[in-house]
Design an enzyme around this catalytic site. Structure first.
Site, mmCIF file in Angstrom:
data_model
loop_
_atom_site.group_PDB
_atom_site.id
_atom_site.type_symbol
_atom_site.label_atom_id
_atom_site.label_comp_id
_atom_site.label_asym_id
_atom_site.label_seq_id
_atom_site.Cartn_x
_atom_site.Cartn_y
_atom_site.Cartn_z
ATOM 1 N N TYR A 1 -20.664 -49.124 -25.458
ATOM 2 C CA TYR A 1 -19.306 -49.155 -25.429
ATOM 3 C C TYR A 1 -18.679 -49.342 -24.031
ATOM 4 O O TYR A 1 -18.127 -48.558 -23.222
ATOM 5 C CB TYR A 1 -18.674 -47.814 -25.962
ATOM 6 C CG TYR A 1 -17.372 -47.480 -26.151
ATOM 7 C CD1 TYR A 1 -16.810 -48.373 -26.911
ATOM 8 C CD2 TYR A 1 -16.773 -46.364 -25.714
ATOM 9 C CE1 TYR A 1 -15.255 -48.009 -27.354
ATOM 10 C CE2 TYR A 1 -15.506 -46.047 -25.937
ATOM 11 C CZ TYR A 1 -14.625 -46.847 -26.817
ATOM 12 O OH TYR A 1 -13.509 -46.574 -27.169
ATOM 13 N N ARG B 1 -5.786 -42.323 -29.472
ATOM 14 C CA ARG B 1 -5.357 -41.167 -28.809
ATOM 15 C C ARG B 1 -4.295 -41.289 -27.695
ATOM 16 O O ARG B 1 -4.271 -41.161 -26.720
ATOM 17 C CB ARG B 1 -6.658 -40.497 -27.895
ATOM 18 C CG ARG B 1 -7.782 -40.044 -28.841
ATOM 19 C CD ARG B 1 -9.039 -39.728 -28.262
ATOM 20 N NE ARG B 1 -9.604 -40.836 -27.397
ATOM 21 C CZ ARG B 1 -9.728 -41.048 -26.154
ATOM 22 N NH1 ARG B 1 -9.016 -40.199 -25.431
ATOM 23 N NH2 ARG B 1 -10.452 -42.108 -26.031
ATOM 24 N N GLU C 1 -19.774 -59.026 -29.144
ATOM 25 C CA GLU C 1 -20.601 -58.411 -28.057
ATOM 26 C C GLU C 1 -21.727 -59.510 -27.961
ATOM 27 O O GLU C 1 -22.164 -60.483 -28.556
ATOM 28 C CB GLU C 1 -21.167 -57.152 -28.870
ATOM 29 C CG GLU C 1 -20.097 -56.105 -29.251
ATOM 30 C CD GLU C 1 -20.557 -54.886 -29.540
ATOM 31 O OE1 GLU C 1 -21.798 -54.564 -29.200
ATOM 32 O OE2 GLU C 1 -20.035 -54.056 -30.592
ATOM 33 N N ASP D 1 -20.317 -57.087 -34.194
ATOM 34 C CA ASP D 1 -20.524 -55.788 -34.863
ATOM 35 C C ASP D 1 -19.310 -55.663 -35.775
ATOM 36 O O ASP D 1 -18.450 -54.974 -35.391
ATOM 37 C CB ASP D 1 -20.661 -54.877 -33.660
ATOM 38 C CG ASP D 1 -20.584 -53.176 -34.030
ATOM 39 O OD1 ASP D 1 -21.116 -53.161 -35.271
ATOM 40 O OD2 ASP D 1 -20.175 -52.515 -33.600
ATOM 41 N N ARG E 1 -12.393 -50.520 -39.914
ATOM 42 C CA ARG E 1 -11.775 -49.816 -39.189
ATOM 43 C C ARG E 1 -11.266 -48.615 -39.975
ATOM 44 O O ARG E 1 -11.012 -47.134 -39.425
ATOM 45 C CB ARG E 1 -10.394 -50.342 -38.608
ATOM 46 C CG ARG E 1 -10.835 -51.434 -37.503
ATOM 47 C CD ARG E 1 -11.710 -50.951 -36.547
ATOM 48 N NE ARG E 1 -12.124 -52.063 -35.661
ATOM 49 C CZ ARG E 1 -12.772 -51.878 -34.662
ATOM 50 N NH1 ARG E 1 -13.799 -51.049 -34.269
ATOM 51 N NH2 ARG E 1 -13.213 -52.941 -33.896
ATOM 52 N N TYR F 1 -15.633 -40.765 -38.402
ATOM 53 C CA TYR F 1 -16.330 -40.837 -37.319
ATOM 54 C C TYR F 1 -16.352 -39.420 -36.438
ATOM 55 O O TYR F 1 -17.085 -39.207 -35.456
ATOM 56 C CB TYR F 1 -15.981 -41.928 -36.235
ATOM 57 C CG TYR F 1 -14.560 -41.478 -35.444
ATOM 58 C CD1 TYR F 1 -14.728 -41.394 -34.139
ATOM 59 C CD2 TYR F 1 -13.415 -41.495 -35.782
ATOM 60 C CE1 TYR F 1 -13.832 -41.061 -33.141
ATOM 61 C CE2 TYR F 1 -12.212 -41.277 -35.026
ATOM 62 C CZ TYR F 1 -12.502 -41.272 -33.617
ATOM 63 O OH TYR F 1 -11.642 -40.931 -32.863
ATOM 64 N N LYS G 1 -19.720 -49.462 -39.853
ATOM 65 C CA LYS G 1 -20.446 -50.125 -39.055
ATOM 66 C C LYS G 1 -21.718 -50.664 -39.609
ATOM 67 O O LYS G 1 -22.280 -51.886 -39.261
ATOM 68 C CB LYS G 1 -20.847 -49.641 -37.694
ATOM 69 C CG LYS G 1 -19.705 -48.987 -36.796
ATOM 70 C CD LYS G 1 -19.135 -49.950 -35.920
ATOM 71 C CE LYS G 1 -18.237 -49.594 -35.043
ATOM 72 N NZ LYS G 1 -17.681 -50.747 -34.202
ATOM 73 N N THR H 1 -18.154 -53.953 -27.264
ATOM 74 C CA THR H 1 -17.087 -55.046 -27.486
ATOM 75 C C THR H 1 -16.607 -55.559 -25.864
ATOM 76 O O THR H 1 -16.473 -54.818 -25.427
ATOM 77 C CB THR H 1 -15.909 -54.482 -28.170
ATOM 78 O OG1 THR H 1 -16.160 -53.726 -29.473
ATOM 79 C CG2 THR H 1 -14.717 -55.510 -28.517
ATOM 80 N N GLU I 1 -7.784 -54.766 -31.315
ATOM 81 C CA GLU I 1 -6.705 -54.791 -29.924
ATOM 82 C C GLU I 1 -5.972 -56.083 -30.058
ATOM 83 O O GLU I 1 -4.907 -55.700 -29.477
ATOM 84 C CB GLU I 1 -7.963 -54.955 -28.893
ATOM 85 C CG GLU I 1 -8.683 -53.634 -28.379
ATOM 86 C CD GLU I 1 -10.007 -54.133 -27.841
ATOM 87 O OE1 GLU I 1 -11.019 -54.669 -28.283
ATOM 88 O OE2 GLU I 1 -9.824 -54.193 -26.444
HETATM 89 CA CA CA Z 1 -19.676 -52.295 -31.257
#
Ligand code: CA
Length: 428
Positions: A144, A158, A218, A250, A254, A261, A270, A363, A377
């Site tokens: 990440y 968040r 990625e 990947d 979502r 998670y 995933k 990512t 995003e």
């Molecule tokens: Ca990933």
């Protein structure tokens, strides 16, 4: 005249020579030779139904693939034992010195005119072969490492947090262990996953096909040389252990991810599929693409402090296309954490490496909106749908084809092509 008729600016010229595993299409004579021992498991690694022939190590040259094992045998090379095999694993396990020696030999085979008579008949058009998962994936880890991505995700999920980064982010490369058995080669269809989802306002979870299927652009790093349990690999050991890199998608559900998670991280959102390029680019082909990573804003513990090390970043220019339309161009040079730091962190507790270990960078997202490596995003969690020639997209629809491509700067203004990774979403 360029060697072996590869055009001068071809990004897959003799300066590149990525490795893969292929079989010849529709060759009954060839098919009776198989199956071969050590065959890479998993027929999902096949991109078609016609690739029933013997699997063999290939090296890409332009729009052809060299049967590297056959060339090694025909030329009496000592590397036939590494190349005349059905997967890259023996070569991966052979280590840095062998990797450089084999690459030197291959370069000579495809450039020295004296070899032409032997080598030319062993070059097969890419249109006549099936590409397979090139190595047996041992453990799979995903990181990440893009600060831009982590900040975007933090702001999306968040929004009330004081900092969009979690407190640990600048101190260690965050990662998780994924599912190696569902790593598939480019061209493999991806079935839309089903699972539980529950939006915050919903009274109870429901089960069904994901309605928020996404991608993550990625770069994957492939470990060759194993390490001993209990012995961490320092930053300086990166090039001794890592053979090369590939593009990696990947795939991410979502809605499943958001519900499952907390607190242990990614799981079924995933693990249904991770796609990798059919071609592994050796690090030796990327010497001119090495760059210094972004300035470190926080002091690092000694095992991660790369201030005195060789440049750990790679300048890879990635493109993300949905149904042939480019939606993003993420720059890999912007990654905060390097692959060397990730390897050091992954082993600092004494965990060992195995030949065939694969780890994803996380990512890749640049600063600008057009450089974001996920639809999450790019559409800001579905708020701003993309207008594509194939229609509006917040997340992926059945039939959508996602293709990642990339190139890196090579010597003297050349480009080093990185093998594409593509996949089509099929209904649950
Ligand atoms: Ca990933």
């Amino acid at each position: 005249m360029p060697p072996f008729d590869v055009s001068e600016g071809d990004p897959f010229g003799p300066h590149n020579l990525p490795y893969g595993v292929f079989s010849l299409n529709g060759s009954a004579e060839d098919a009776v030779e198989g199956p071969v021992e050590d065959s890479v498991e998993g027929s999902t690694g096949s991109t078609g139904s016609t690739g029933s022939g013997r699997r063999r190590v290939g090296v890409r040259l332009g729009d052809h693939v060299l049967d590297a094992g056959a060339a090694a045998v025909a030329l009496g090379s000592p590397y036939a034992s590494l190349l005349d095999r059905p997967s890259l694993n023996p070569l991966l396990a052979a280590g840095r010195t062998a990797w450089s020696d084999v690459r030197r030999a291959l370069t000579a085979w495809v450039t020295v005119p004296a070899h032409r008579e032997v080598v030319a008949p062993l070059l097969h058009p890419l249109s006549e072969v099936t590409l397979h998962l090139p190595f047996e994936v041992a453990d799979y880890v995903d990181f990440y490492a893009s600060e831009n991505h982590a900040r975007n995700v933090g702001q999306i999920f968040r929004p009330d947090a004081e900092d969009s980064l979690t407190p640990n982010w600048k101190h260690l490369p965050i990662g998780y262990h994924g599912r190696s058995g569902t790593v598939v080669v480019s061209g493999t269809d991806v079935v839309r996953p089903s699972g539980q989802r529950k939006a915050p306002a919903d009274p109870a979870p429901v089960f069904g096909p994901s309605v928020r299927l996404d991608i993550e652009a990625e770069v994957g790093f492939v470990v060759g040389t194993p390490s001993a349990m209990g012995t961490p690999v320092p930053l300086s050991g990166f090039r001794d252990h890592v053979f090369g890199l590939c593009l990696l998608n990947d795939w991410s559900a979502r809605d499943l991810q958001a519900w499952e998670y907390v607190p242990l991280g990614p799981f079924l959102g995933k693990s249904f599929a991770t796609s990798v390029s059919a071609w592994i680019t050796p690090l030796d082909a990327l010497e001119d693409a090495r760059v210094t990573p972004p300035a470190r804003t926080h002091p690092l513990l000694p095992y991660l402090d790369d201030a005195g090390e060789e440049p750990g970043g790679y300048d890879l220019r990635i493109s993300v296309a949905v149904n042939g339309h480019v939606v993003s161009e993420p720059p890999f040079s912007t990654m905060y954490w390097t692959a060397a730091q990730q390897l050091a962190h992954m082993t600092v507790n004494g965990a060992s490496l195995r030949t065939g270990d694969l780890y994803g960078s996380g990512t890749v997202s640049g600063v600008s909106e057009r450089e974001r490596g996920s639809l999450l995003e790019l559409t800001w969690n579905g708020r701003d749908a993309l207008e594509l020639p194939s229609g509006k997209r917040a997340f992926l629809e059945d039939g959508d084809v996602v293709t990642l491509t990339a190139w890196a700067p090579g010597a003297g203004g050349t480009r080093v092509g990185i093998g594409e990774v593509t996949g089509r979403v099929v209904s649950a």
